[in-house]
Design an enzyme around this catalytic site. Structure first.
Site, PDB file in Angstrom:
ATOM      1  N   ASP A   1      45.171  28.030  -8.655  1.00 47.20           N
ATOM      2  CA  ASP A   1      44.716  27.699 -10.237  1.00 47.20           C
ATOM      3  C   ASP A   1      46.023  27.049 -10.784  1.00 47.20           C
ATOM      4  O   ASP A   1      46.807  28.280 -10.941  1.00 47.20           O
ATOM      5  CB  ASP A   1      43.400  28.766 -10.490  1.00 47.20           C
ATOM      6  CG  ASP A   1      43.251  28.322 -11.726  1.00 47.20           C
ATOM      7  OD1 ASP A   1      42.612  26.672 -11.678  1.00 47.20           O
ATOM      8  OD2 ASP A   1      43.875  28.221 -13.201  1.00 47.20           O
TER       9      ASP A   1
HETATM   10  N1  LIG Z   1      49.782  15.200  -8.483  1.00 46.35           N
HETATM   11  C1  LIG Z   1      49.856  16.096  -9.728  1.00 46.35           C
HETATM   12  N2  LIG Z   1      48.620  17.360 -10.075  1.00 46.35           N
HETATM   13  C2  LIG Z   1      49.269  17.820 -10.598  1.00 46.35           C
HETATM   14  C3  LIG Z   1      50.740  18.024 -11.427  1.00 46.35           C
HETATM   15  N3  LIG Z   1      50.462  18.864 -13.239  1.00 46.35           N
HETATM   16  C4  LIG Z   1      49.337  19.135 -12.993  1.00 46.35           C
HETATM   17  N4  LIG Z   1      48.661  18.749 -11.719  1.00 46.35           N
HETATM   18  C5  LIG Z   1      47.688  19.015 -11.446  1.00 46.35           C
HETATM   19  O1  LIG Z   1      46.229  19.718 -11.975  1.00 46.35           O
HETATM   20  C6  LIG Z   1      45.210  19.995 -11.121  1.00 46.35           C
HETATM   21  C7  LIG Z   1      45.507  21.551 -12.244  1.00 46.35           C
HETATM   22  O2  LIG Z   1      43.908  21.913 -12.191  1.00 46.35           O
HETATM   23  P1  LIG Z   1      43.747  23.429 -11.440  1.00 46.35           P
HETATM   24  O3  LIG Z   1      41.703  24.030 -11.836  1.00 46.35           O
HETATM   25  O4  LIG Z   1      43.926  24.103 -10.973  1.00 46.35           O
HETATM   26  O5  LIG Z   1      42.557  22.710  -9.694  1.00 46.35           O
HETATM   27  P2  LIG Z   1      41.684  21.409  -9.744  1.00 46.35           P
HETATM   28  O6  LIG Z   1      42.742  19.719  -9.409  1.00 46.35           O
HETATM   29  O7  LIG Z   1      40.636  21.059 -10.400  1.00 46.35           O
HETATM   30  O8  LIG Z   1      41.236  22.545  -8.549  1.00 46.35           O
HETATM   31  P3  LIG Z   1      40.826  22.996  -7.938  1.00 46.35           P
HETATM   32  O9  LIG Z   1      41.859  23.601  -7.452  1.00 46.35           O
HETATM   33  O10 LIG Z   1      39.739  22.949  -7.117  1.00 46.35           O
HETATM   34  O11 LIG Z   1      40.482  23.658  -8.578  1.00 46.35           O
HETATM   35  C8  LIG Z   1      46.113  20.435 -10.134  1.00 46.35           C
HETATM   36  O12 LIG Z   1      44.886  19.717  -9.160  1.00 46.35           O
HETATM   37  C9  LIG Z   1      46.955  20.254 -10.110  1.00 46.35           C
HETATM   38  O13 LIG Z   1      47.850  19.325  -8.993  1.00 46.35           O
HETATM   39  C10 LIG Z   1      51.634  16.989 -10.818  1.00 46.35           C
HETATM   40  O14 LIG Z   1      52.727  16.560 -11.970  1.00 46.35           O
HETATM   41  N5  LIG Z   1      51.251  15.957 -10.124  1.00 46.35           N
END
Ligand SMILES: Nc1nc2c(ncn2[C@@H]2O[C@H](COP(=O)(O)OP(=O)(O)OP(=O)(O)O)[C@@H](O)[C@H]2O)c(=O)[nH]1
Length: 199
Positions: free
Chosen positions: A76
């Site tokens: 997360d």
């Molecule tokens: N590709 C990329 N993704 C980013 C970047 N900054 C943040 N993210 C993404 O933002 C999202 C943060 O939300 P989370 O709730 O942690 O993860 P999610 O995408 O919802 O996926 P889950 O693990 O299923 O919860 C993650 O998928 C991170 O990889 C970046 O600079 N590049």
């Protein structure tokens, strides 16, 4: 034969990092009510890093309960801007509003990962990275969101550093992978120490 590795995340970049590092794994997204849990933790005044850690553990546990013999990785990421937590944008207008708040200022990303085995956490790490955003103009900010919306809508800070988002920043203090969304080198080190990865 080392244990199967399951990534309990719907994040494409997290799966891509594992795949590009030739780490054999499968993906099974853990469906938890993140916003409800986050709101409850904020109400208890939990620090941002504890929020990221707790959510990562809940995702890992949920999948580990179904696959007790596997190593399950839950992740997360939380964005902390002067003590205020931002979430992924609901709309382009929301992304513009968030980036307007972040420009010309610093914010932190906290990227947590927890590994569970048999439904119990066996490893955890929270990476912290500090970013300073350029004081971008309204016109560039709007154009950036319009051009990149389909990509940045999935990112907590409304930017992707490995894409055009790199133009938003004047400095980053910390680990590149922590920005992308996981403490990746720390995770690889742990798997290597356990003998789950050849080195
Ligand atoms: N590709 C990329 N993704 C980013 C970047 N900054 C943040 N993210 C993404 O933002 C999202 C943060 O939300 P989370 O709730 O942690 O993860 P999610 O995408 O919802 O996926 P889950 O693990 O299923 O919860 C993650 O998928 C991170 O990889 C970046 O600079 N590049």
């Amino acid at each position: 034969m080392s244990q199967p590795i399951i990534l309990a995340s719907g994040s494409s970049i997290r799966a891509k990092l594992l795949q590009q590092a030739a780490v054999p794994h499968s993906v099974e997204t853990a469906r938890i009510d993140e916003e409800m849990i986050k709101s409850a933790l904020i109400a208890e005044e939990a620090p941002p890093r504890d929020i990221a850690d707790t959510l990562a553990e809940m995702k890992a546990r949920k999948i580990s309960d179904k696959h007790p013999d596997a190593l399950v990785i839950g992740c997360d990421q939380v964005l902390d801007h002067r003590g205020k937590l931002l979430s992924k944008p609901d709309s382009q207008e929301d992304a513009i509003r968030q980036l307007t708040q972040l420009r010309g200022d610093r914010h932190m990303l906290l990227s947590a990962a927890v590994i569970c085995e048999g439904g119990k956490p066996i490893w955890r790490h929270v990476g912290q990275v500090r970013l300073r955003m350029r004081d971008i103009s309204d016109s560039y900010l709007n154009d950036y969101v319009t051009r990149n919306w389909e990509s940045i809508r999935h990112a907590v800070g409304c930017y992707k550093l490995e894409e055009e988002g790199s133009r938003l920043f004047t400095s980053i203090e910390g680990d590149y992978f922590h920005v992308l969304g996981m403490p990746f080198l720390e995770l690889l080190n742990y798997l290597a120490l356990r003998g789950d990865l050849a080195t």
